[in-house]
Scaffold this active site. Structure first.
Site: not given
Length: 382
Positions: A178, A236, A198, A322, A149
């Site tokens: 990525q 959920t 993601s 991050c 990344n």
């Protein structure tokens, strides 16, 4: 503004936003409910799983939906380690993994697992022979990212998977956050048991991750409660975001080949222009992803460069989002042998669908202006 931070997050497709809005308005029931509205919501989730299985050519396992790439990585790594600890307590990863992987292994070390962190070459690539030497009778998990990344290095996942087929007790996890929709991935043919992704890295909504789990592989759940996601992740499901993520995956996969060709051309142009600025040092080497370019300005704090680029209408980043507020030298750059100054001065450019040659020229011009302004201050701001 020119946005060059697609590794951190991508702008969603208009169609994805529209899909999410429509599902939020019309399908609001809990997919675990037994009534018809709940069944309709559940059908949308199952249809989304089918899209992931078809588009990523992996129908031989389960597709789980999570809250993001970080949770997918955590669930894969900790889930395997804790589920199969009776087989052995040795794990293998690399020194240049994303923080969500690296810190998961650090946490497992505190629980008594032994972790081998494979070194990489100066180009950022894993050596197959070193991985083979690291395998033991106690090894239960190997986790290696597909595309780094920060510097974009592409790891030899196919060769690693071929090696690990000789070790049937070892489970192979790949962080593909990525690389999905950027590079071809053959989950079955490459022997991948677990694969993380993601949604917001491929022009889908934030807050949705996905995890492929091969048939026959079990995970110790991190979230317990209900039986959602085959019992591996209670809670959920976010139906609108999941359906929108499936839409984003379909659209991004359909245009993958054209985007790859275009981005490689833009990357080569930018690499050439950065190479003409002597103060900047390019990091990483081929094979590398076409959408990531990483360079350092040794002797200069990267956040200074980032904020000055923003004054020129350009948004870029330092390392992963991050870790961007962590002012330590890049762990990835140190691992490839960069000096402390080079590792502390890294800047990442990540390309997206909207970029054209004029944008690359504007970025290069902005970099030249910033360097000219900062040259008198070199080695004073780090």
């Amino acid at each position: 503004m020119l946005y060059f931070d697609h590794c951190a997050s991508t702008p969603p497709y208009d169609e994805v936003v529209q899909t999410m809005m429509e599902v939020m308005k019309s399908v609001y029931a809990n997919p675990s409910s037994l009534h018809r509205a709940g069944a309709d919501a559940d059908k949308l989730i199952e249809r989304s799983r089918s899209v992931f299985a078809e588009r990523l050519q992996a129908t031989h396992g389960n597709w789980l939906f999570t809250s993001g790439g970080t949770e997918s990585n955590n669930l894969a790594i900790k889930g395997v380690a804790r589920q199969y600890a009776g087989r052995g307590k040795h794990l293998i990863t690399t020194q240049i993994e994303h923080a969500s992987v690296y810190e998961s292994f650090a946490q497992l070390e505190q629980e008594g697992f032994r972790v081998t962190y494979l070194p990489v070459s100066k180009t950022g690539h894993v050596r197959i022979e070193q991985l083979e030497d690291a395998l033991t009778e106690e090894t239960i998990l190997v986790s290696i990212m597909h595309v780094n990344n920060e510097i974009g290095t592409i790891q030899p996942i196919e060769q690693i998977g071929r090696l690990l087929q000789r070790f049937p007790k070892v489970i192979f996890h790949v962080d593909a956050v990525q690389s999905i929709s950027k590079l071809p991935i053959q989950i079955k043919d490459w022997g991948i048991d677990l694969l993380s992704g993601s949604s917001h890295k491929l022009r889908g909504p934030k807050g949705v991750g996905f995890l492929f789990v091969r048939e026959g592989v079990s995970l110790y759940p991190m979230l317990t409660g209900g039986t959602q996601e085959n019992g591996f992740r209670a809670g959920t499901q976010n139906v609108p975001a999941i359906v929108a993520s499936a839409k984003a995956l379909r659209m991004s996969m359909e245009s993958m080949a054209q985007r790859e060709s275009k981005m490689m051309r833009l990357k080569q142009m930018l690499v050439k222009l950065i190479g003409e600025i002597p103060e900047l040092k390019l990091n990483g080497a081929e094979p590398a992803a076409s959408h990531i370019i990483h360079f350092s300005y040794p002797g200069m704090k990267p956040e200074v460069v980032i904020h000055m680029l923003e004054q020129h209408g350009i948004m870029a980043s330092t390392k992963s989002a991050c870790s961007s507020k962590d002012d330590k030298p890049s762990r990835v750059l140190l691992a490839i042998g960069a000096s402390h100054e080079q590792a502390a001065g890294g800047v990442r450019i990540s390309l997206g669908d909207e970029h054209e040659e004029r944008d690359i020229s504007a970025l290069a011009a902005g970099l030249r202006h910033v360097v000219e302004q900062l040259k008198p201050l070199e080695r004073r701001l780090i």
